[in-house]
Scaffold this motif. Structure first.
Motif, PDB file in Angstrom:
ATOM      1  N   TYR A   1     -12.738  -0.496   7.140  1.00  0.00           N
ATOM      2  CA  TYR A   1     -13.207  -1.623   6.366  1.00  0.00           C
ATOM      3  C   TYR A   1     -11.977  -2.321   5.796  1.00  0.00           C
ATOM      4  O   TYR A   1     -11.153  -1.698   5.114  1.00  0.00           O
ATOM      5  CB  TYR A   1     -14.146  -1.110   5.275  1.00  0.00           C
ATOM      6  N   GLY A   2     -11.796  -3.602   6.089  1.00  0.00           N
ATOM      7  CA  GLY A   2     -10.592  -4.351   5.737  1.00  0.00           C
ATOM      8  C   GLY A   2     -10.154  -4.219   4.290  1.00  0.00           C
ATOM      9  O   GLY A   2      -8.991  -3.887   4.021  1.00  0.00           O
ATOM     10  N   PRO A   3     -11.030  -4.464   3.319  1.00  0.00           N
ATOM     11  CA  PRO A   3     -10.612  -4.342   1.920  1.00  0.00           C
ATOM     12  C   PRO A   3     -10.155  -2.927   1.550  1.00  0.00           C
ATOM     13  O   PRO A   3      -9.260  -2.756   0.739  1.00  0.00           O
ATOM     14  CB  PRO A   3     -11.870  -4.748   1.141  1.00  0.00           C
ATOM     15  N   TYR A   4     -10.752  -1.911   2.175  1.00  0.00           N
ATOM     16  CA  TYR A   4     -10.316  -0.537   1.897  1.00  0.00           C
ATOM     17  C   TYR A   4      -8.889  -0.319   2.407  1.00  0.00           C
ATOM     18  O   TYR A   4      -8.063   0.280   1.725  1.00  0.00           O
ATOM     19  CB  TYR A   4     -11.272   0.478   2.535  1.00  0.00           C
ATOM     20  N   PHE A   5      -8.618  -0.817   3.604  1.00  0.00           N
ATOM     21  CA  PHE A   5      -7.268  -0.651   4.147  1.00  0.00           C
ATOM     22  C   PHE A   5      -6.245  -1.407   3.301  1.00  0.00           C
ATOM     23  O   PHE A   5      -5.144  -0.919   3.067  1.00  0.00           O
ATOM     24  CB  PHE A   5      -7.193  -1.105   5.612  1.00  0.00           C
ATOM     25  N   GLU A   6      -6.611  -2.585   2.822  1.00  0.00           N
ATOM     26  CA  GLU A   6      -5.704  -3.338   1.948  1.00  0.00           C
ATOM     27  C   GLU A   6      -5.412  -2.545   0.676  1.00  0.00           C
ATOM     28  O   GLU A   6      -4.266  -2.479   0.225  1.00  0.00           O
ATOM     29  CB  GLU A   6      -6.311  -4.700   1.609  1.00  0.00           C
ATOM     30  N   TRP A   7      -6.445  -1.926   0.102  1.00  0.00           N
ATOM     31  CA  TRP A   7      -6.249  -1.071  -1.077  1.00  0.00           C
ATOM     32  C   TRP A   7      -5.332   0.106  -0.739  1.00  0.00           C
ATOM     33  O   TRP A   7      -4.437   0.458  -1.496  1.00  0.00           O
ATOM     34  CB  TRP A   7      -7.598  -0.560  -1.597  1.00  0.00           C
ATOM     35  N   MET A   8      -5.555   0.721   0.442  1.00  0.00           N
ATOM     36  CA  MET A   8      -4.747   1.856   0.871  1.00  0.00           C
ATOM     37  C   MET A   8      -3.266   1.461   0.929  1.00  0.00           C
ATOM     38  O   MET A   8      -2.406   2.184   0.425  1.00  0.00           O
ATOM     39  CB  MET A   8      -5.233   2.324   2.255  1.00  0.00           C
ATOM     40  N   GLU A   9      -2.984   0.321   1.530  1.00  0.00           N
ATOM     41  CA  GLU A   9      -1.594  -0.128   1.619  1.00  0.00           C
ATOM     42  C   GLU A   9      -0.991  -0.418   0.241  1.00  0.00           C
ATOM     43  O   GLU A   9       0.128  -0.031  -0.027  1.00  0.00           O
ATOM     44  CB  GLU A   9      -1.493  -1.362   2.519  1.00  0.00           C
ATOM     45  N   ARG A  10      -1.754  -1.087  -0.606  1.00  0.00           N
ATOM     46  CA  ARG A  10      -1.242  -1.386  -1.962  1.00  0.00           C
ATOM     47  C   ARG A  10      -0.975  -0.101  -2.746  1.00  0.00           C
ATOM     48  O   ARG A  10      -0.062  -0.042  -3.566  1.00  0.00           O
ATOM     49  CB  ARG A  10      -2.237  -2.247  -2.737  1.00  0.00           C
ATOM     50  N   SER A  11      -1.734   0.945  -2.470  1.00  0.00           N
ATOM     51  CA  SER A  11      -1.605   2.193  -3.207  1.00  0.00           C
ATOM     52  C   SER A  11      -0.330   2.969  -2.879  1.00  0.00           C
ATOM     53  O   SER A  11       0.096   3.797  -3.679  1.00  0.00           O
ATOM     54  CB  SER A  11      -2.821   3.099  -2.944  1.00  0.00           C
ATOM     55  N   ILE A  12       0.249   2.720  -1.723  1.00  0.00           N
ATOM     56  CA  ILE A  12       1.475   3.461  -1.367  1.00  0.00           C
ATOM     57  C   ILE A  12       2.737   2.616  -1.506  1.00  0.00           C
ATOM     58  O   ILE A  12       3.839   3.136  -1.364  1.00  0.00           O
ATOM     59  CB  ILE A  12       1.412   4.043   0.056  1.00  0.00           C
TER      60      ILE A  12
END
Length: 104
Positions: A92-103
């Motif tokens: 899910y696009g927004p989840y992946f964006e959150w994942m990237e921002r988190s690292i």
């Protein structure tokens, strides 16, 4: 194109698993770590072992796998820890964006 990844490892108890999970997330090696008590049956040094462990499911972008592996190895108590990587085929696009921002 980057994609999501899950990495599993096991720890000997919940206390060590929570410590590992917090360190991986706090230091931005993983976006999220989930913990599950499990029972593992495996062969070690010629003997069948039957042990309670805690499974960690670490989530991060796939391009981050070497960094995550190094962080786990530096903190892991086992002589030969499980470190398995699973690449996702979609997310899910927004989840992946959150994942990237988190690292980052």
């Amino acid at each position: 194109m980057p994609h999501p990844m899950m990495c599993t490892t096991t720890m000997p108890n919940m206390e060590s698993a929570k410590k590992m999970a917090h360190e991986l997330v706090e230091n931005r090696f993983a976006a999220c770590v989930q913990l599950m008590p499990i029972n593992s049956v495996y062969r070690w040094n010629g003997k069948i072992e039957d042990e309670n462990e805690v499974l960690l499911i670490c989530k991060a972008p796939s391009y981050h796998h070497e960094t995550l592996q190094k962080a786990i190895l530096e903190r892991h108590p086992y002589e030969v820890p499980e470190i398995l990587f699973f690449n996702g085929v979609g997310v899910y696009g927004p989840y992946f964006e959150w994942m990237e921002r988190s690292i980052l």
